[in-house]
Motif scaffolding. Structure first.
Motif, PDB file in Angstrom:
ATOM      1  N   LYS A   3       0.792  -0.787   0.150  1.00  0.00           N
ATOM      2  CA  LYS A   3      -0.024  -0.094  -0.418  1.00  0.00           C
ATOM      3  C   LYS A   3       0.959   1.646   0.330  1.00  0.00           C
ATOM      4  O   LYS A   3       2.397   1.075   0.860  1.00  0.00           O
ATOM      5  CB  LYS A   3      -0.645  -0.244   1.520  1.00  0.00           C
ATOM      6  CG  LYS A   3      -1.803  -1.042   0.872  1.00  0.00           C
ATOM      7  CD  LYS A   3      -3.195  -1.162   2.587  1.00  0.00           C
ATOM      8  CE  LYS A   3      -4.293  -1.731   2.043  1.00  0.00           C
ATOM      9  NZ  LYS A   3      -4.757  -1.801   2.897  1.00  0.00           N
ATOM     10  N   THR A   4       0.254   2.317  -0.169  1.00  0.00           N
ATOM     11  CA  THR A   4       0.786   3.530  -0.221  1.00  0.00           C
ATOM     12  C   THR A   4       0.510   4.265  -0.481  1.00  0.00           C
ATOM     13  O   THR A   4      -1.365   4.805  -0.398  1.00  0.00           O
ATOM     14  CB  THR A   4       1.486   3.696  -2.046  1.00  0.00           C
ATOM     15  OG1 THR A   4       2.190   2.028  -2.346  1.00  0.00           O
ATOM     16  CG2 THR A   4       2.774   5.289  -1.972  1.00  0.00           C
ATOM     17  N   ALA A   5       0.846   5.622   0.954  1.00  0.00           N
ATOM     18  CA  ALA A   5       0.142   7.207   0.662  1.00  0.00           C
ATOM     19  C   ALA A   5       1.394   7.533   0.407  1.00  0.00           C
ATOM     20  O   ALA A   5       1.957   7.945  -0.240  1.00  0.00           O
ATOM     21  CB  ALA A   5      -0.430   7.411   2.389  1.00  0.00           C
ATOM     22  N   TYR A   6       0.746   9.795   0.868  1.00  0.00           N
ATOM     23  CA  TYR A   6       2.063  10.120  -0.445  1.00  0.00           C
ATOM     24  C   TYR A   6       1.784  11.274   0.685  1.00  0.00           C
ATOM     25  O   TYR A   6       1.244  12.230   0.735  1.00  0.00           O
ATOM     26  CB  TYR A   6       1.431  10.255  -2.088  1.00  0.00           C
ATOM     27  CG  TYR A   6       0.948   9.589  -2.887  1.00  0.00           C
ATOM     28  CD1 TYR A   6       2.082   9.032  -3.506  1.00  0.00           C
ATOM     29  CD2 TYR A   6      -0.351   8.992  -2.593  1.00  0.00           C
ATOM     30  CE1 TYR A   6       1.664   8.339  -4.371  1.00  0.00           C
ATOM     31  CE2 TYR A   6      -0.709   7.462  -3.717  1.00  0.00           C
ATOM     32  CZ  TYR A   6       0.927   7.741  -4.141  1.00  0.00           C
ATOM     33  OH  TYR A   6       0.771   6.239  -4.973  1.00  0.00           O
ATOM     34  N   GLU A 166      -0.739   1.117   8.036  1.00  0.00           N
ATOM     35  CA  GLU A 166      -2.155   1.617   8.853  1.00  0.00           C
ATOM     36  C   GLU A 166      -3.097   1.865   9.834  1.00  0.00           C
ATOM     37  O   GLU A 166      -2.580   0.495  10.227  1.00  0.00           O
ATOM     38  CB  GLU A 166      -2.878   0.430   7.182  1.00  0.00           C
ATOM     39  CG  GLU A 166      -3.855   0.440   6.476  1.00  0.00           C
ATOM     40  CD  GLU A 166      -4.766  -0.173   6.017  1.00  0.00           C
ATOM     41  OE1 GLU A 166      -5.624   0.043   4.940  1.00  0.00           O
ATOM     42  OE2 GLU A 166      -3.743  -1.321   6.158  1.00  0.00           O
ATOM     43  N   PRO A 167      -3.326   2.689  10.154  1.00  0.00           N
ATOM     44  CA  PRO A 167      -4.493   2.482  10.816  1.00  0.00           C
ATOM     45  C   PRO A 167      -5.574   1.160  10.948  1.00  0.00           C
ATOM     46  O   PRO A 167      -5.452   1.587   9.599  1.00  0.00           O
ATOM     47  CB  PRO A 167      -5.041   3.815  11.233  1.00  0.00           C
ATOM     48  CG  PRO A 167      -4.349   4.983  10.470  1.00  0.00           C
ATOM     49  CD  PRO A 167      -3.478   4.130   9.014  1.00  0.00           C
ATOM     50  N   GLU A 168      -6.234   0.640  12.026  1.00  0.00           N
ATOM     51  CA  GLU A 168      -6.913   0.016  11.575  1.00  0.00           C
ATOM     52  C   GLU A 168      -9.022   0.326  10.813  1.00  0.00           C
ATOM     53  O   GLU A 168      -8.828  -0.968  10.221  1.00  0.00           O
ATOM     54  CB  GLU A 168      -7.870  -0.204  13.097  1.00  0.00           C
ATOM     55  CG  GLU A 168      -8.880  -1.108  13.292  1.00  0.00           C
ATOM     56  CD  GLU A 168      -9.137  -2.117  14.793  1.00  0.00           C
ATOM     57  OE1 GLU A 168     -10.303  -2.709  14.508  1.00  0.00           O
ATOM     58  OE2 GLU A 168      -8.547  -1.280  15.481  1.00  0.00           O
ATOM     59  N   LEU A 169      -9.263   1.731  10.867  1.00  0.00           N
ATOM     60  CA  LEU A 169      -9.909   1.829   9.988  1.00  0.00           C
ATOM     61  C   LEU A 169      -9.670   2.838   8.838  1.00  0.00           C
ATOM     62  O   LEU A 169      -9.773   3.377   8.196  1.00  0.00           O
ATOM     63  CB  LEU A 169     -11.104   3.447  11.232  1.00  0.00           C
ATOM     64  CG  LEU A 169     -11.548   2.826  11.853  1.00  0.00           C
ATOM     65  CD1 LEU A 169     -12.195   4.018  12.932  1.00  0.00           C
ATOM     66  CD2 LEU A 169     -12.524   1.170  11.622  1.00  0.00           C
ATOM     67  N   VAL A 209       3.653   1.907   2.972  1.00  0.00           N
ATOM     68  CA  VAL A 209       2.135   2.094   4.119  1.00  0.00           C
ATOM     69  C   VAL A 209       2.167   0.301   4.898  1.00  0.00           C
ATOM     70  O   VAL A 209       1.888  -0.703   3.839  1.00  0.00           O
ATOM     71  CB  VAL A 209       1.307   2.480   3.694  1.00  0.00           C
ATOM     72  CG1 VAL A 209       0.307   2.129   4.562  1.00  0.00           C
ATOM     73  CG2 VAL A 209       0.507   3.814   2.981  1.00  0.00           C
ATOM     74  N   THR A 210       2.998  -0.193   6.065  1.00  0.00           N
ATOM     75  CA  THR A 210       3.214  -1.462   6.332  1.00  0.00           C
ATOM     76  C   THR A 210       1.315  -1.417   6.544  1.00  0.00           C
ATOM     77  O   THR A 210       0.491  -0.693   7.471  1.00  0.00           O
ATOM     78  CB  THR A 210       3.592  -1.046   7.947  1.00  0.00           C
ATOM     79  OG1 THR A 210       4.649  -1.146   7.276  1.00  0.00           O
ATOM     80  CG2 THR A 210       3.797  -3.124   8.252  1.00  0.00           C
ATOM     81  N   PRO A 211       0.637  -2.834   6.026  1.00  0.00           N
ATOM     82  CA  PRO A 211      -0.919  -2.703   5.828  1.00  0.00           C
ATOM     83  C   PRO A 211      -1.405  -3.288   7.775  1.00  0.00           C
ATOM     84  O   PRO A 211      -0.138  -3.944   8.401  1.00  0.00           O
ATOM     85  CB  PRO A 211      -1.268  -4.059   5.107  1.00  0.00           C
ATOM     86  CG  PRO A 211      -0.244  -3.948   4.429  1.00  0.00           C
ATOM     87  CD  PRO A 211       1.304  -3.469   5.009  1.00  0.00           C
ATOM     88  N   TYR A 212      -2.420  -3.077   7.662  1.00  0.00           N
ATOM     89  CA  TYR A 212      -3.229  -2.973   9.383  1.00  0.00           C
ATOM     90  C   TYR A 212      -2.995  -4.714   9.571  1.00  0.00           C
ATOM     91  O   TYR A 212      -3.328  -5.046   8.475  1.00  0.00           O
ATOM     92  CB  TYR A 212      -4.136  -2.504   9.458  1.00  0.00           C
ATOM     93  CG  TYR A 212      -5.073  -2.690  10.404  1.00  0.00           C
ATOM     94  CD1 TYR A 212      -4.513  -2.891  11.926  1.00  0.00           C
ATOM     95  CD2 TYR A 212      -5.753  -3.423  11.138  1.00  0.00           C
ATOM     96  CE1 TYR A 212      -5.109  -2.705  13.481  1.00  0.00           C
ATOM     97  CE2 TYR A 212      -6.842  -4.197  12.188  1.00  0.00           C
ATOM     98  CZ  TYR A 212      -5.976  -3.458  13.144  1.00  0.00           C
ATOM     99  OH  TYR A 212      -6.889  -3.929  14.588  1.00  0.00           O
ATOM    100  N   GLU A 213      -3.223  -5.588  10.033  1.00  0.00           N
ATOM    101  CA  GLU A 213      -2.710  -6.995  10.881  1.00  0.00           C
ATOM    102  C   GLU A 213      -3.708  -7.204  11.630  1.00  0.00           C
ATOM    103  O   GLU A 213      -3.999  -8.421  12.356  1.00  0.00           O
ATOM    104  CB  GLU A 213      -1.001  -7.030  11.178  1.00  0.00           C
ATOM    105  CG  GLU A 213      -0.326  -7.606   8.996  1.00  0.00           C
ATOM    106  CD  GLU A 213       1.266  -7.432  10.023  1.00  0.00           C
ATOM    107  OE1 GLU A 213       1.310  -8.174  11.345  1.00  0.00           O
ATOM    108  OE2 GLU A 213       1.359  -8.016   8.550  1.00  0.00           O
ATOM    109  N   GLY A 214      -3.674  -6.353  12.889  1.00  0.00           N
ATOM    110  CA  GLY A 214      -5.394  -6.632  13.495  1.00  0.00           C
ATOM    111  C   GLY A 214      -4.170  -7.133  14.996  1.00  0.00           C
ATOM    112  O   GLY A 214      -3.244  -6.669  15.327  1.00  0.00           O
TER     113      GLY A 214
END
Length: 214
Positions: A3-6, A166-169, A209-214
């Motif tokens: 994932k990517t943000a900017y 990445e946040p949970e939401l 972005v590190t994906p949210y894993e819970g």
């Protein structure tokens, strides 16, 4: 899945004469505005400092240039965006922010734009299509384990490789990071919406972005 943000940067080379699109007509109380709003402004700091932002900001600008760009490059570090750009960002997701109205003054007006009481003269050409925004919540989502950085003076962080979590939401359309001085970040969805709607003046620098894993 990657994932990517900017990082939302200014397009400082959009004209043949690189430089500021607008200059703040600074009264003394505005001189440190960019530091207050962009670097240190969060709810806790504002309550402690008693800092109150101005009710309006004035800029001198080139009216042949400024209406064409939604994210103008100014001499304030505080982000100035068009109301149209703000609308696009809010359509992607909500976010906590405050906005200060901005009045652009045509730089060809050569007389003093304010009367003796400090009010803007009625014959001054103006553009009121912009606002200054500052975000009320700064996200604590830097992935320090996967980022490369150094600490400078006053523990200011300098990243050679920034990774965020990445946040949970999920990420809001526009956000700012805690403990990092970059003014604004946008999500990939916000980037696509800004480009789709022809928002001008933006340069997007990708951030992993590190994906949210819970």
């Amino acid at each position: 899945m990657k994932k990517t943000a900017y990082i939302l940067k200014w397009d400082i080379y959009h004209s043949e004469d690189p430089g500021y699109d607008a200059f703040c007509v600074a009264k003394e109380k505005y001189l440190s505005l960019s530091v207050h709003l962009s670097l240190f402004a969060n709810d806790d700091w504002r309550h402690k400092s008693g800092f109150l932002p101005p009710k309006i900001l004035y800029f001198q600008s080139n009216f042949d240039m400024i209406p064409q760009y939604d994210y103008p490059y100014t001499d304030l570090y505080t982000p100035i965006i068009s109301k149209r750009m703000l609308k696009v960002l809010l359509e992607i997701s909500s976010f906590d922010y405050s906005a200060i109205p901005v009045t652009m003054i045509d730089f060809t007006y050569l007389e003093k734009p304010f009367d003796e009481e400090g009010n803007l003269k009625s014959d001054v050409p103006v553009n009121n299509d912009y606002v200054a925004i500052y975000l009320l919540n700064h996200l604590d989502i830097i992935d320090f384990d996967n980022s490369s950085f150094e600490k400078g003076f006053l523990d200011v962080l300098f990243f050679s490789n920034l990774v965020i979590k990445e946040p949970e939401l999920g990420l809001p359309s526009v956000f700012k990071l805690k403990d990092y001085q970059v003014p604004l970040f946008v999500s990939s969805e916000a980037k696509e919406a800004l480009e789709r709607n022809g928002i001008k003046g933006c340069v997007f620098e990708p951030v992993e972005v590190t994906p949210y894993e819970g």
